[in-house]
Every structure is written in C-alpha cells, then in structure tokens.
Design an enzyme around this catalytic site. Structure first.
Site, PDB file in Angstrom:
ATOM      1  N   PHE A  85       0.854  -1.183   0.000  1.00  0.00           N
ATOM      2  CA  PHE A  85       0.000   0.000   0.000  1.00  0.00           C
ATOM      3  C   PHE A  85       0.893   1.236   0.000  1.00  0.00           C
ATOM      4  O   PHE A  85       1.934   1.258   0.654  1.00  0.00           O
ATOM      5  CB  PHE A  85      -0.904  -0.021   1.240  1.00  0.00           C
ATOM      6  N   ASP A  99       2.534  -4.918   8.824  1.00  0.00           N
ATOM      7  CA  ASP A  99       1.351  -4.064   8.713  1.00  0.00           C
ATOM      8  C   ASP A  99       0.140  -4.988   8.619  1.00  0.00           C
ATOM      9  O   ASP A  99       0.010  -5.749   7.656  1.00  0.00           O
ATOM     10  CB  ASP A  99       1.459  -3.158   7.482  1.00  0.00           C
ATOM     11  N   TYR A 145     -10.294   0.333  11.157  1.00  0.00           N
ATOM     12  CA  TYR A 145     -11.574   0.653  10.513  1.00  0.00           C
ATOM     13  C   TYR A 145     -11.987  -0.347   9.441  1.00  0.00           C
ATOM     14  O   TYR A 145     -13.029  -0.159   8.819  1.00  0.00           O
ATOM     15  CB  TYR A 145     -11.575   2.072   9.944  1.00  0.00           C
ATOM     16  N   LYS A 146     -11.179  -1.356   9.210  1.00  0.00           N
ATOM     17  CA  LYS A 146     -11.540  -2.350   8.186  1.00  0.00           C
ATOM     18  C   LYS A 146     -12.287  -3.504   8.870  1.00  0.00           C
ATOM     19  O   LYS A 146     -13.406  -3.324   9.335  1.00  0.00           O
ATOM     20  CB  LYS A 146     -10.281  -2.809   7.462  1.00  0.00           C
ATOM     21  N   ARG A 187     -12.329  -5.356  -6.272  1.00  0.00           N
ATOM     22  CA  ARG A 187     -11.930  -5.957  -5.003  1.00  0.00           C
ATOM     23  C   ARG A 187     -13.183  -6.283  -4.212  1.00  0.00           C
ATOM     24  O   ARG A 187     -13.982  -5.387  -3.920  1.00  0.00           O
ATOM     25  CB  ARG A 187     -11.069  -4.917  -4.272  1.00  0.00           C
TER      26      ARG A 187
END
Lengths: 414, 414
Positions: B131, B198, B223-224, B372
C-alpha cells in the site's frame, strides 16, 4: 489593566456587564455545563449542534452509506474544510490550514518542514517554559536532523545567524502570558530565521493574524477555546509562500498529489493538501466541524474585550480580597501581555482546585502551586466569574481545602 | 482451495451454510447496511452499540463532566484499554499494543524505533507492491535516518547482514495475498533483522499471533475488519522485549513517564505507554472501543473458516461463470496464501464497480483493473455473497457497466 475601563468590582457590576454583553446570545449555542466552568482553556464546552451531527454521522453516513460517504458526506474534503474554518479564526487566508492529527504531530511536521526550508543553520530555539510537548518534540526533531536546541526566554531571546527555526507558544499554558507576536516574528525574520507559533492557548481566545504577522507556520489544538471536542484534531498552518517547497516528514498517502493512483513514489499534493497524512479520525473531525459553527458571526474583538473584562475581574478581585490568603497573580497585568486565563499562585493549589470543584467551580491545577482560571467568553457570564471568585474567597477563608491537605498528611481532619 | 470442503456452488448451498453458520448470531450486533456490502476491507459496518456510546460521550462526558471525564469516564486510560482489546485479536499479550494516530504515523514510529534498535545496518526493506503509505513512510524514515530503502518482492526476499528492518503487509491490499508470516519473520531474524508487520488487511480477518511469530512490531488500522469506524485510530504493537530501549521519534507529552510533572526533558514511560503521543481523538476512540465489543466471544478460527468459505464461493463462481467475460482471479487459490478478499481482474473494473453499486452490491475498484470484493464474516451471509456474484454475472452479461464506459468516451449510450 487599561485605566480607561472601570473593572467589575461587585456582583451588580457583573450583572450590568452581562446585560450589555454583545456575546450573550452566543451562549445559547452551547449545552452549557451546570458548573461554573473556568477550564475552557483545557477542554471547551459542548456546542449544542454536535450531538445531532454525530448521530447523523454514525447512523446514516457510517451505518448506511459507508464508503460512499467519502464522497457523499464530504469526508474526503473534511480536513481542508475544517482547516479553512480554523484559518478564518486565526487570520489565515483559505488554503493554508490543514486539520488533523495531534498538536504534537503537527509540531513535528512544522519543525521538520521549516528546518528543511532553512538549511545550513544549526539551531532550533524553543521556549524553556513552554508546554512540555513543544520542548520534547523540538528535541526529537533536532536529533533527527542533526540540529541543536536552545531553550530560551521568549522575552529576552535574540535570534542570530545560527537560528533556523523558532517555536514559541503565543500564550504560555501556565502563566497565561501573551507574547509579543509581531515583535518576535519580525526579529526572527530579520535574523534570517523562520517562526512557528503554537496557538493552542490563543486560537479562539483573542484575535490573531498569522498572515499579517508573516508567521511561517503555526500549530494548535482545537479542543480548548475553539470547543472542538475532547482530543479533537489539531491544525497546521503553513504560509502559502512555503508551499511549493514544503517538505514534510509524515509522507502519508492522503498528502499525495494523486492519492488513488497508488503511485510508486511520494509526490506531494499542491498547497496545504500535502499536510494531510493518513486517514483522519472522521468522527472526531465531524464533531469539530459541527462545533465550529458556534463561531459564525462572532467578532473576535468582542471575544477579546469580554475576555479582558473577565480576567480583569479575577485580577482585581484577587488583589482586593485574596492576598491575605497568600494568593499572588502570576499572569501579567498589562492587557497586551495577557491571554484569556489568570494563573494564581497559592499555597496548596492542588487541594484548592479540588475544594472548588466540590463547590461547583471548575478550574485546574498546574504544578507546583498554580490555580489556573480560564475564561471562555462565548459561554461564560460575568456574574458566573464573580460568583466563582466569591466561592474561592469563601473556601480560602474557611480553610476548606486544608482538610484535604491534613488528610493527605495523615493528620486530623478539621 | 482445501479439497476436503465442498465449495458453495448454488444458492441452496449458500442457504445451508447460513443455517449452519456459527457466526450467524454475531450479525445481530451490527446495524447491517441495506446493500450487500463487500467493502468491509475498506470500512467495516457499524456495530449497533456505537450510537448510544457516542451520545453518552458527547452529552454526558463532554457536555457535563468535561475535564473530569479524563478520570471519571476513563479517557486517560482509553488508548491502552483499546490497545489491549486489539492485542487480544492479533495474538499480543496485554501491555504491548497502543491505540492512537493513523497507520501512517504508527508506521513512522515503528520504523524509526526499530531502526534505532538495530543500528549499524543500512537497509530498510519494503514490499514493492505494498500500500502506498507503507512505501512512502519507509522512504521518509530512511531519509531521516540516513538509511537505504530496498523495494522487494516478499515472496522472493532474502534478508542479509545489511537488513535493519523489514516492513511488509501481512495481506496485500490489492491482491489479497496472505504472506508467509512465520517463514518471513524467521528469515529476517536469522539474518539479524527486525520485522514489522502491517496488519491493516489482516486484523480481524484471520487468526494472528504476533507474539508467537516473534514479530518485533506491528501496525494496523482499526476501521476495516475490526469495524472501529471511519478513520478510527490505528494501533502500534511492539514486542515487550524491545520496550526498555524503545526510542520513538514522536516524543509527545502523553508518552512521558510523568506527563503531569511537566518535566524539563522527555523521559519515556515504561512499557507500551511510551507509544502514546499527543492528546488522542477521544470521540473516535470511544466509538472504536464500543465497536470492538462485537468481537466478544468470537472465535477467530470461526471467522477464518467462514472467510475461506466465502472467498472460495467467489473464486469458484468466477471460474465457473465469469471467465467468458474476461474475469481473472488474481488472489491466490491456496488458502494459506489468501486473506479475506478476492481481487478480480476485469476490463473496465471501475465502471463495473459503479454498476454494481447501482444494483446494491458494494465492492471497490483498485487501479488499474481490479474489482476488489472483501468478505467480513461477522456480518455477511453466504447467501448475500452468492447473490452478489449472480448480480455481477448479470451486469457483465448485459454489459450494463459499458454504458458508463461509452458515456465517458463521449460515445452513444447503449
């Protein structure tokens, strides 16, 4: 204090001042706490519109609209929008203030960015009496960049050709002293240095003009006088002239020129957008955006006039009634050197602050011996501050707070 | 996929799997969105308890109790409490995880801290396909510390005596590939390097055991899959063995050993408390704390089993029904190499994602050509995922998304 204005010297004076108060209607914009709240310099009171904004943000934006809210509820543009709203309150033209992260992180960004903009000079200067995070972060930045920190007295500081960046707070957190913002900024510039002001205790407390000062950067929190909420995101101002070369260390993807291109290398966005870092705390920032609407139409000159009337009241009362109890006014008496709080040096200040809380007056304690009384003109009444001072006098006269001192020492409770 | 388990190959299969779903009752803990939400890998759904927790935090804690809430409502201990709750979900014993800031900031902290703990080695290694923020922050840290970044393929990376710190994501954000966490960590350690994972796309998506791996540090967002709310604060894990010498760059006052002593010099708190920085975004973090209660009593083995059943469903459906439309499964087919999402390479993926949204199926697009589809086992039903795939097939068969392609090109809308 200004000799042209008679200080409030009685409850009748305070009531008259309330009746004439241009800011009185603004109080209706708050869910005013039941206590007499003299700690708005630590955490501002709750604006009335926040609760519904938060319910909407949670139930509709997060709960139903989910990721679409980044566009449909304006989450993506939120940090810059709030930044511009803050900018209007500190004298920054649009496009120079970004909201996000904590003041500590924003100061880190500012000091690294300004140091890189002024290479070849070895010294970062910081106020030796500043709030701890300012000193600690300055030390950390200096270490990372191979610079030296000088801890100085802002009132005696003389910048020179070694000065890279100067970081001072506009208003000292402990004493409430307001610095000579223009004089210091000009002196730093004359020596070839860059100036970063920490506005934590100044934003929303008095009129500011960061653009007019020519400040290079400024940081501050939004949870004190600005009333943005507990731990609400901080802000970073960087003057537009520095934007093209602004080189910040926290190169997070939100600050990229094309964040969704997922490019191989970091390429900072144009303007203050490059001061974005990672995904910001949206719920806290939505609360801040809703909270800041209390400032609509408010004149910061009115805020300043009322703030000085209230701090004059405290100073005059302390001089007239509290000196027999060993109370000493620490905050400068000259208006141009005073922020929006009064620090009183008093024996057993910690216990005194606790005894006042028990009597419904919220101030706070700063070690070793300071009772700090902040005045937030948007929601405080003159008569409340008068009442608080009478309660303070009563506690001192009755030695109520000494019960706690004796209890702590294991002695008999009187 | 695992040959012992028959994949879901019909809506009846999906309904049977729903009926047997050990996690079905957990769905009741959410305010489930009306859409079929396959983007929980970007922003998790809303846990039902958040709204009342936020109303209490705003109206009572902020509005009435104000600064007293730092003690009375546990604001001061909130980051460590939430940190421990996250820790339990990633295999960290208490006292090693701190909640706060953004993932970008936490990664900055981790990489500087670990680099300082492993001096004399010149290289930071980062996944070339990670990312963006991971790559950008690694570059920034290397520049500040005078190190070199090597961008590598985690599956072929061979650490050596020059390797100071390795930063890889456990699950790749784009492809959904799960790395060999144990093998990579062991190889890095064997070469004398330190490992930072990560976990943004892994925490809450599958069982993790950062202590068991011997990871040196880990970061991640909340938050995922963890469902902590939009922009909810991130976390930093540092293994206890590193705490005594852990030397972090963001030396904010909350991480001081005695934050209220306002000491002259920074002296880090013992343990993970030193990973605190400035005042955290309390409202966002309260939402996160309330949200994380959805994980109480949840078995991450159950989460993993359901996650694999759902991604198997997508892979099987894509192979069986979507390849005529040019759809290619990018995500590895082996379970041990798959996170909790399936990336489909498909022409006009952006327009396809928009057309699906119009039909009530929320996935997302990652450039240049990836659709995705994330599966969050706590609140998704097998039958919903089946329906989503049928809708996807219908859109492709009818070329619905090509309308947008033509419109964008200025051609006639079919």
């Amino acid at each position: 204090m200004d000799p042209m204005i008679s200080p409030i010297a009685s409850r009748a004076d305070a009531e008259a001042a309330d009746a004439a108060d241009a800011l009185a209607p603004i109080r209706e914009r708050f869910a005013v706490p039941e206590a007499i709240y003299l700690d708005g310099n630590s955490l501002g009171a709750l604006p009335a519109g926040v609760a519904s904004a938060m319910a909407e943000a949670v139930n509709q934006a997060w709960g139903q609209d989910l990721i679409a809210s980044w566009n449909d509820h304006g989450w993506w543009t939120l940090p810059g929008r709030v930044g511009n709203t803050i900018g209007a309150l500190i004298g920054a033209a649009p496009g120079q203030v970004m909201c996000g992260d904590s003041t500590s992180v924003q100061l880190f960004q500012a000091l690294v960015g300004l140091s890189r903009a002024n290479p070849g000079r070895p010294v970062l200067a910081v106020d030796a009496g500043d709030f701890p995070t300012d000193r600690y972060i300055t030390d950390s930045v200096a270490r990372l960049l191979g610079l030296t920190v000088e801890r100085v007295d802002p009132n005696r500081f003389v910048p020179d050709g070694r000065t890279a960046v100067v970081a001072f707070s506009a208003v000292n957190f402990a004493t409430g002293e307001l610095r000579d913002l223009a004089g210091i900024t000009d002196a730093v510039h004359a020596a070839g240095g860059l100036m970063c002001w920490d506005l934590a205790h100044a934003a929303g407390a008095l009129p500011l003009d960061v653009d007019g000062l020519g400040a290079d950067a400024a940081v501050g929190c939004t949870y004190k006088y600005l009333c943005g909420g507990p731990g609400s995101p901080a802000f970073l101002y960087v003057a537009e002239r520095h934007h093209p070369s602004l080189d910040l260390p926290l190169a997070g993807w939100h600050g990229h020129a094309e964040p969704f291109a997922m490019a191989d290398r970091y390429r900072p966005a144009a303007g203050i957008e490059r001061a974005r870092v990672g995904t910001p705390p949206i719920l806290s920032m939505i609360a801040t955006e809703a909270a800041l609407t209390v400032w609509e139409g408010v004149s910061l000159s009115d805020v300043r006039a009322k703030s000085l009337a209230l701090t004059d009241l405290i100073v005059t009362f302390a001089d007239g009634h509290l000196s027999p109890f060993g109370v000493e006014v620490v905050t400068p008496r000259e208006h141009h050197r005073r922020g929006s709080q009064v620090a009183l040096r008093v024996p057993h200040a910690f216990e005194l602050s606790r005894a006042l809380i028990a009597r419904g007056v919220i101030g706070d304690f700063r070690p070793p011996d300071v009772l700090r009384l902040g005045v937030a003109p948007l929601y405080l009444r003159h008569s409340q501050v008068w009442d608080a001072m009478e309660i303070l006098a009563g506690v001192l006269a009755a030695n109520e707070h000494l019960d706690a001192v004796f209890a702590r020492r294991g002695g008999a409770v009187t």
